[in-house]
Design a protein around this motif. Sequence first.
Motif, short mmCIF file in Angstrom:
data_model
loop_
_atom_site.label_atom_id
_atom_site.label_comp_id
_atom_site.label_asym_id
_atom_site.label_seq_id
_atom_site.Cartn_x
_atom_site.Cartn_y
_atom_site.Cartn_z
N SER A 158 31.84 59.27 91.55
CA SER A 158 31.01 58.06 91.57
C SER A 158 31.73 56.84 92.13
CB SER A 158 30.49 57.75 90.16
OG SER A 158 31.56 57.67 89.25
N SER A 161 30.60 54.85 97.08
CA SER A 161 29.27 54.24 97.07
C SER A 161 28.35 55.01 98.01
CB SER A 161 29.34 52.77 97.47
OG SER A 161 29.80 52.66 98.78
N ASN A 162 28.94 55.72 98.94
CA ASN A 162 28.14 56.54 99.84
C ASN A 162 29.01 57.75 100.16
OD1 ASN A 162 26.13 57.35 101.55
ND2 ASN A 162 27.13 56.45 103.34
N SER A 163 28.44 58.94 100.11
CA SER A 163 29.29 60.11 100.40
C SER A 163 28.58 61.11 101.31
CB SER A 163 29.71 60.79 99.10
OG SER A 163 28.58 61.21 98.38
N TYR A 164 27.45 60.72 101.86
CA TYR A 164 26.73 61.65 102.72
C TYR A 164 26.25 60.95 103.98
CZ TYR A 164 23.57 65.31 104.28
OH TYR A 164 22.97 66.28 105.03
N SER A 168 30.65 58.95 106.60
CA SER A 168 30.15 57.59 106.35
C SER A 168 30.56 57.08 104.99
CB SER A 168 28.63 57.57 106.47
OG SER A 168 28.07 58.29 105.38
N SER A 169 31.41 57.83 104.28
CA SER A 169 31.70 57.47 102.89
C SER A 169 32.60 56.25 102.80
CB SER A 169 32.31 58.65 102.15
OG SER A 169 33.59 58.90 102.64
N SER A 170 32.42 55.51 101.70
CA SER A 170 33.26 54.34 101.43
C SER A 170 33.35 54.17 99.91
CB SER A 170 32.65 53.09 102.06
OG SER A 170 31.32 52.92 101.60
N ASN A 206 20.31 66.22 92.32
CA ASN A 206 19.70 65.92 93.63
C ASN A 206 19.11 67.16 94.28
OD1 ASN A 206 20.95 63.08 93.93
ND2 ASN A 206 22.73 64.39 93.62
N ALA A 240 34.76 63.51 101.85
CA ALA A 240 34.21 62.16 101.65
C ALA A 240 35.30 61.22 101.10
CB ALA A 240 33.02 62.21 100.70
#
Length: 338
Positions: A158, A161-164, A168-170, A206, A240
């Motif tokens: 967690s 903040s973005n993993s897909y 593009s993950s950060s 998900n 990621a």
Amino acid sequence: MHHFFISLHALTLIFKISAAVPIGICYGRVANNLPPPSAAVNLITTNGISSIRLFNPDAQSLQSFSGTGIQLTIGVPNEQLPSIAAGTATSAQNWLQSNIFIHISADQIRYLVVGNEVFLKDPYYEPYVIPAIFNLHQALQSLNLTEKIKISSSQAASILSNSYPPSSSSFAPNIRPDLIRLLQFLRDSSSPLMVNVYPYFSYINNQQFVSLDSALFRSGSLLTDLDLVYDNLFDQTVDAFIYAMDREGYGEIPVVVTETGWPTAGGEAASGENALVYNENVVRRGLKNVGTPKRAGVGVEVFLFDLFDENEKNGSEFEKYFGIFGVNGVKAYDLNFH
């Protein structure tokens, strides 16, 4: 004779470089029906498991592992962080001495995990993680142990903040300052980023996006991200983290998966059959140094969760059913570690 020595030395080097990464197991103890640590250690030894993660420095457990040659990864519990952070390197050394080294030789310790899933999940303790790490690291320095024992902190997925897709993950913006300080320390001390990776959670939370095949390493749908192809969720998650570190300029830090596993009961798709498929794939990939698409050929060191079921775990029902062994010592499913 001289030439023979050189080629033998070269072979040794090659062997060392390509040796399989250790496959470890987490020995969680949130249960009221577990066998005594001595019996657990017998079970671990009998099955040829050489690396164990303990979530806290329990005296009886450490004493049972002492002299076995099993390498330990030892947790510094979240609730201990404020006092270690507030103290000095000397008080941190005293903490290590009285909680760990009095029970077991430093030779058997591989990692110290300072805090488990603190960032975002246990925010009260967040300000204490980095100062506690610094004090413990200084304590190890004064004992000449920083090459032998590496320090890190275990993170939940967690923190991304973005993993897909992975590229593009950060990292989540609100914890970024502390994470950058952690990454700087990890780079300076040649230590790994420690992450807990659970494709099972991703799948049940998900299902409209995540297939069971992808979670279980059964190549269903392939994801092409930049020029890399992914056929499973484990790789996507590990990469990621690597891309997120890359984004901050720390892309070379190694990754150790401090928890991963699959439940045998208590939830959808939770079964011994699926647990075997998942863990067998994780083990085989570690032993063969498969790595991930972004770091192909660099085996990912993993700790499977969990040695036994833990019947006093809070949260979802399935959290109680990650055990690879029954409390009677019989395997819940036929997983090999070699």
